[in-house]
Scaffold this motif. Sequence first.
Motif, mmCIF file in Angstrom:
data_model
loop_
_atom_site.group_PDB
_atom_site.id
_atom_site.type_symbol
_atom_site.label_atom_id
_atom_site.label_comp_id
_atom_site.label_asym_id
_atom_site.label_seq_id
_atom_site.Cartn_x
_atom_site.Cartn_y
_atom_site.Cartn_z
ATOM 1 N N ALA A 8 0.853 -1.194 0.000
ATOM 2 C CA ALA A 8 0.000 0.000 0.000
ATOM 3 C C ALA A 8 0.884 1.238 0.000
ATOM 4 C CB ALA A 8 -0.919 -0.009 1.215
ATOM 5 N N LYS A 9 1.131 1.779 -1.169
ATOM 6 C CA LYS A 9 2.010 2.948 -1.280
ATOM 7 C C LYS A 9 1.252 4.198 -1.692
ATOM 8 C CE LYS A 9 6.246 0.410 -2.363
ATOM 9 N NZ LYS A 9 7.343 0.212 -3.342
ATOM 10 N N THR A 68 -7.174 8.204 -1.246
ATOM 11 C CA THR A 68 -6.113 9.202 -1.166
ATOM 12 C C THR A 68 -6.027 9.858 0.204
ATOM 13 O OG1 THR A 68 -7.676 10.779 -2.127
ATOM 14 C CG2 THR A 68 -6.088 9.739 -3.619
ATOM 15 N N GLU A 69 -7.048 9.669 1.031
ATOM 16 C CA GLU A 69 -7.090 10.279 2.356
ATOM 17 C C GLU A 69 -6.858 9.268 3.471
ATOM 18 O OE1 GLU A 69 -10.903 12.152 2.489
ATOM 19 O OE2 GLU A 69 -10.386 13.674 0.988
ATOM 20 N N MET A 70 -6.532 8.026 3.107
ATOM 21 C CA MET A 70 -6.373 6.968 4.108
ATOM 22 C C MET A 70 -4.948 6.885 4.621
ATOM 23 S SD MET A 70 -8.542 3.820 2.482
ATOM 24 C CE MET A 70 -10.243 4.039 1.953
ATOM 25 N N SER A 71 -4.822 6.350 5.837
ATOM 26 C CA SER A 71 -3.507 5.992 6.359
ATOM 27 C C SER A 71 -3.024 4.731 5.654
ATOM 28 C CB SER A 71 -3.597 5.739 7.863
ATOM 29 O OG SER A 71 -4.341 4.549 8.123
ATOM 30 N N GLY A 72 -1.745 4.421 5.834
ATOM 31 C CA GLY A 72 -1.203 3.212 5.215
ATOM 32 C C GLY A 72 -1.903 1.954 5.686
ATOM 33 N N GLY A 73 -2.222 1.895 6.983
ATOM 34 C CA GLY A 73 -2.899 0.719 7.523
ATOM 35 C C GLY A 73 -4.301 0.566 6.984
ATOM 36 N N GLU A 74 -5.032 1.690 6.861
ATOM 37 C CA GLU A 74 -6.391 1.637 6.317
ATOM 38 C C GLU A 74 -6.369 1.166 4.868
ATOM 39 O OE1 GLU A 74 -8.580 5.214 8.867
ATOM 40 O OE2 GLU A 74 -7.547 5.686 6.989
ATOM 41 N N LEU A 107 0.752 -11.706 -0.551
ATOM 42 C CA LEU A 107 0.875 -10.367 0.014
ATOM 43 C C LEU A 107 2.336 -9.935 0.043
ATOM 44 C CD1 LEU A 107 -1.181 -12.211 2.171
ATOM 45 C CD2 LEU A 107 -1.950 -9.856 2.484
ATOM 46 N N ASP A 108 2.609 -8.774 -0.549
ATOM 47 C CA ASP A 108 3.970 -8.255 -0.634
ATOM 48 C C ASP A 108 4.185 -7.214 0.465
ATOM 49 O OD1 ASP A 108 6.506 -7.625 -1.420
ATOM 50 O OD2 ASP A 108 5.948 -6.709 -3.328
ATOM 51 N N GLU A 109 4.893 -7.615 1.526
ATOM 52 C CA GLU A 109 5.219 -6.748 2.657
ATOM 53 C C GLU A 109 3.987 -6.005 3.175
ATOM 54 O OE1 GLU A 109 8.563 -4.260 1.862
ATOM 55 O OE2 GLU A 109 9.729 -5.861 0.956
ATOM 56 N N PRO A 110 2.946 -6.732 3.580
ATOM 57 C CA PRO A 110 1.690 -6.066 3.959
ATOM 58 C C PRO A 110 1.786 -5.222 5.222
ATOM 59 C CG PRO A 110 1.619 -8.388 4.560
ATOM 60 C CD PRO A 110 2.863 -8.189 3.734
ATOM 61 N N GLU A 111 2.788 -5.479 6.072
ATOM 62 C CA GLU A 111 2.864 -4.767 7.346
ATOM 63 C C GLU A 111 3.977 -3.731 7.373
ATOM 64 O OE1 GLU A 111 4.608 -7.260 6.515
ATOM 65 O OE2 GLU A 111 5.445 -8.407 8.173
ATOM 66 N N SER A 112 4.656 -3.526 6.256
ATOM 67 C CA SER A 112 5.751 -2.556 6.219
ATOM 68 C C SER A 112 5.226 -1.132 6.354
ATOM 69 C CB SER A 112 6.529 -2.688 4.908
ATOM 70 O OG SER A 112 7.277 -3.881 4.898
ATOM 71 N N ASP A 134 2.480 1.236 11.972
ATOM 72 C CA ASP A 134 2.782 1.238 13.399
ATOM 73 C C ASP A 134 2.418 -0.120 14.010
ATOM 74 O OD1 ASP A 134 -0.008 1.193 13.864
ATOM 75 O OD2 ASP A 134 -0.112 3.362 14.021
ATOM 76 N N PHE A 135 2.759 -0.289 15.302
ATOM 77 C CA PHE A 135 2.548 -1.572 15.966
ATOM 78 C C PHE A 135 1.100 -2.053 15.853
ATOM 79 C CE2 PHE A 135 6.256 -1.098 19.179
ATOM 80 C CZ PHE A 135 7.112 -1.652 18.250
ATOM 81 N N LYS A 136 0.156 -1.155 16.104
ATOM 82 C CA LYS A 136 -1.257 -1.538 16.098
ATOM 83 C C LYS A 136 -1.682 -2.033 14.729
ATOM 84 C CE LYS A 136 -5.945 0.175 16.882
ATOM 85 N NZ LYS A 136 -6.787 1.340 17.292
ATOM 86 N N ASN A 137 -1.346 -1.260 13.687
ATOM 87 C CA ASN A 137 -1.768 -1.649 12.343
ATOM 88 C C ASN A 137 -1.046 -2.893 11.850
ATOM 89 O OD1 ASN A 137 -3.844 0.257 11.328
ATOM 90 N ND2 ASN A 137 -2.292 1.781 11.810
ATOM 91 N N GLN A 138 0.211 -3.083 12.262
ATOM 92 C CA GLN A 138 0.902 -4.330 11.944
ATOM 93 C C GLN A 138 0.143 -5.512 12.526
ATOM 94 O OE1 GLN A 138 4.956 -4.117 13.274
ATOM 95 N NE2 GLN A 138 5.588 -2.687 11.675
#
Length: 261
Positions: A84-85, A137-143, A162-167, A170-174
Amino acid sequence: MIFRVENGCFGYKEKQILKSISFTVGDGEVLSVLGSNGVGKTTLLKCMMGLLKWNSGHSYVDDQEISQMKHKDFWKKIAYVPQAKGAAFGYSALDMVTLGRSAHLGTFAQPGKEDRKAAEEAMEEIGVTYLRDKLCTEMSGGELQMVLIARALTIFPSMLVLDEPESNLDFKNQLIILETIQKLSKNRGISAIVNTHYPEHALKISDKALLLNQDGTNIFGDAAEVINVENMRHSFSVQVHINQFSVDGREYRSVVPLHLV
């Protein structure tokens, strides 16, 4: 569904990147792919799905070589979740998830009620209904990562890649991403191949691990056996300590980097 790779090799011109890759992933199993930067983890994902062609070797879905499968049939079984970039277009979450239904649509067909229903159910399943109308476009990386997973689920796949889904989370979203993969594996029997930089995460969610080394060798097997002190030292040139402990009756393992070697 059984997904396997046999003797996969890939390289550019004189440089061999992947050598004699072989592994098998069964129903509901999670395989983590690990290795230092530049060893070819993302290249492996692309080769095994046919996005890049193996120089030699083969990928199979239930004993059928994927090059012999219809493109549409393959992508109904396998769903790819990229990193998610950020989103290039201002789609809402629901529109982005609905796009995942393209594997079930004809060339010029538009999503219908059933496609929108599948998208809404996928969002509900992983708990992102609250993002329904939010622009990507308004979402965080985790969202955004969770929205991309929901999009993949709309085709009712047998396996997620899944290619590096947790990169870069933050801890919570990981933890949310990892627990989502676990839940889909255990509750839905959806297998997963996860490219990750985190040995701890692999130990947490994986049944199997594939470790790629700089010298072109690789190790495949049970995650707890592959991710050990000796293998981490050889693959990453880092001395680590692996600690096992229990909290509230559950077993955990931490991988602590100590120093370079």
